[in-house]
Design a protein around this motif. Sequence first.
Motif, mmCIF file in Angstrom:
data_model
loop_
_atom_site.group_PDB
_atom_site.id
_atom_site.type_symbol
_atom_site.label_atom_id
_atom_site.label_comp_id
_atom_site.label_asym_id
_atom_site.label_seq_id
_atom_site.Cartn_x
_atom_site.Cartn_y
_atom_site.Cartn_z
ATOM 1 N N PRO A 84 5.787 -1.346 3.542
ATOM 2 C CA PRO A 84 4.884 -0.467 2.794
ATOM 3 C C PRO A 84 5.186 0.991 3.133
ATOM 4 N N ILE A 85 5.229 1.823 2.125
ATOM 5 C CA ILE A 85 5.551 3.236 2.301
ATOM 6 C C ILE A 85 4.301 3.990 2.755
ATOM 7 N N SER A 109 -2.318 6.491 5.289
ATOM 8 C CA SER A 109 -2.143 5.583 4.148
ATOM 9 C C SER A 109 -3.473 5.046 3.629
ATOM 10 N N GLN A 110 -4.562 5.725 3.933
ATOM 11 C CA GLN A 110 -5.888 5.267 3.475
ATOM 12 C C GLN A 110 -6.363 6.086 2.299
ATOM 13 N N GLN A 127 -0.031 0.108 -1.525
ATOM 14 C CA GLN A 127 0.841 -0.777 -0.755
ATOM 15 C C GLN A 127 0.209 -1.172 0.583
ATOM 16 N N TRP A 128 -0.765 -0.417 1.038
ATOM 17 C CA TRP A 128 -1.397 -0.666 2.338
ATOM 18 C C TRP A 128 -2.749 -1.347 2.227
ATOM 19 N N SER A 129 -3.389 -1.322 1.050
ATOM 20 C CA SER A 129 -4.782 -1.773 0.939
ATOM 21 C C SER A 129 -4.983 -3.210 1.425
ATOM 22 N N GLU A 130 -4.113 -4.128 1.028
ATOM 23 C CA GLU A 130 -4.243 -5.516 1.472
ATOM 24 C C GLU A 130 -4.042 -5.628 2.983
ATOM 25 N N ARG A 131 -3.117 -4.868 3.510
ATOM 26 C CA ARG A 131 -2.866 -4.891 4.954
ATOM 27 C C ARG A 131 -4.040 -4.280 5.719
#
Length: 146
Positions: free
Chosen positions: A88-89, A145-146, A95-99
């Motif tokens: 994820p960039i 990344s939030q 790209q980060w929300s699920e993580r």
Amino acid sequence: MLKQLSAMFILGSLALSAQAVELTEEQRAAIEARLKPHGDLCLSGDSNCAGAVMASADSSAGGSDISGEAVYNQACMACHSSGAGGAPIVGQVDQWSERLAKGRDALHQSGLQGVEGTSMMAKGGRADLSDEQVMAAVDYMVDNSQ
């Protein structure tokens, strides 16, 4: 024949790029200038390194006092700024929300232990990093990344 020559050229280029390279004083100064905002760092062989974090040219994230951003820049950026290997960039919230939904502790464990079935290796393939450095780098990526 052209495909064979092309493949040989690519393999030869890869082999050459994997070899150690002597840095000129100008190149060393440029590296030092890029790293300076993150703290003092000396490449092995430097004579004026008293009190600075020591690192070899291929392992430049040593020292537990280096910030998460510095560790990210030195060890994580190659994949997490380009998406290489499906990483994820940083900054791409979608790209980060699920993580992120798994929680920070789970992300720390992913950084420390790697993620099976992906290209994410334990500590990003950098066994020289401390757990604290890896967690700081993960925190830096999450915070941005939030």
